[in-house]
Design a protein around this motif. Structure first.
Motif, PDB file in Angstrom:
ATOM      1  N   ALA A  82       0.839  -1.195   0.000  1.00 36.04           N
ATOM      2  CA  ALA A  82       0.000   0.000   0.000  1.00 36.04           C
ATOM      3  C   ALA A  82       0.873   1.243   0.000  1.00 36.04           C
ATOM      4  O   ALA A  82       2.045   1.201   0.372  1.00 36.04           O
ATOM      5  CB  ALA A  82      -0.904  -0.004   1.225  1.00 36.04           C
ATOM      6  N   ASP A  85      -2.092   7.982  -0.944  1.00 34.46           N
ATOM      7  CA  ASP A  85      -2.526   8.705  -2.136  1.00 34.46           C
ATOM      8  C   ASP A  85      -2.476  10.211  -1.870  1.00 34.46           C
ATOM      9  O   ASP A  85      -1.966  10.659  -0.841  1.00 34.46           O
ATOM     10  CB  ASP A  85      -3.920   8.247  -2.577  1.00 34.46           C
ATOM     11  N   LYS A  89      -4.447   8.964   2.260  1.00 39.64           N
ATOM     12  CA  LYS A  89      -5.139   7.735   2.646  1.00 39.64           C
ATOM     13  C   LYS A  89      -4.379   6.558   2.056  1.00 39.64           C
ATOM     14  O   LYS A  89      -3.788   6.662   0.986  1.00 39.64           O
ATOM     15  CB  LYS A  89      -6.573   7.724   2.114  1.00 39.64           C
ATOM     16  N   GLU A  91      -3.738   3.381   0.047  1.00 40.36           N
ATOM     17  CA  GLU A  91      -4.320   2.817  -1.166  1.00 40.36           C
ATOM     18  C   GLU A  91      -3.581   1.517  -1.475  1.00 40.36           C
ATOM     19  O   GLU A  91      -2.349   1.506  -1.553  1.00 40.36           O
ATOM     20  CB  GLU A  91      -4.147   3.817  -2.309  1.00 40.36           C
ATOM     21  N   THR A  92      -4.318   0.430  -1.623  1.00 37.68           N
ATOM     22  CA  THR A  92      -3.676  -0.859  -1.904  1.00 37.68           C
ATOM     23  C   THR A  92      -3.465  -1.023  -3.400  1.00 37.68           C
ATOM     24  O   THR A  92      -4.177  -0.435  -4.216  1.00 37.68           O
ATOM     25  CB  THR A  92      -4.538  -2.024  -1.386  1.00 37.68           C
ATOM     26  N   HIS A  93      -2.481  -1.844  -3.746  1.00 41.88           N
ATOM     27  CA  HIS A  93      -2.157  -2.057  -5.153  1.00 41.88           C
ATOM     28  C   HIS A  93      -2.596  -3.425  -5.653  1.00 41.88           C
ATOM     29  O   HIS A  93      -2.512  -3.705  -6.838  1.00 41.88           O
ATOM     30  CB  HIS A  93      -0.650  -1.893  -5.370  1.00 41.88           C
TER      31      HIS A  93
END
Length: 150
Positions: A82, A85, A89, A91-93
């Motif tokens: 992650a 962003d 926050k 953000e997972t990939h």
């Protein structure tokens, strides 16, 4: 003519006793193996078969309720890469699929059918719940924890 249906057909469901005309019985139901003639012996066999099916169903239900209990106590943990962003926050990939969940459960000794876990792609950091359909109306809620690997 009184018959015992052995398959579902327009006259009724399997394992039921029906009354139909003689011609329909002799020309359609019996030759096509939808029914057998009603006799005391056949009625007795039907009763035994229905009792055995009911017993098997209750044993399976009990077995799957125990499995449900075990699955609901279980907590699977995964790490996803992650990053932050623009709004700061996480953000997972990647995501966790039903296939990965099944593989992890298999490693832990649970042998579940391929389509027992609802189709999911988990990518939310934190605690997630996934439904696992076990048998008839028995559904377990599996807890999946996803941690951020920053």
């Amino acid at each position: 003519m009184k018959l015992i249906l052995i398959k579902d057909c327009p006259s009724g469901k399997a394992n039921t006793i029906v009354e139909v005309s003689d011609g329909y019985a002799k020309n359609f139901l019996i030759p096509r193996k939808f029914a057998i003639a009603y006799t005391e012996e056949n009625a007795k066999k039907l009763k035994q078969k229905l009792e055995q099916e009911k017993l098997d169903f209750s044993l399976k239900t009990k077995e799957f309720l125990e499995l449900k209990e075990k699955l609901e106590k279980l907590k699977l943990t995964f790490k996803l890469k992650a990053s932050l962003d623009k709004n700061h926050k996480l953000e997972t990939h990647h995501s966790i699929s039903a296939k990965k969940l099944l593989e992890r459960l298999h490693e832990l000794g649970f042998d579940l059918p391929k389509h027992s876990i609802e189709k999911v792609h988990l990518n939310l950091i934190g605690i997630n719940h996934v439904n696992v359909k076990l048998f008839d109306k028995i559904v377990a809620k599996l807890t999946v924890v996803i941690e951020a690997d920053v």
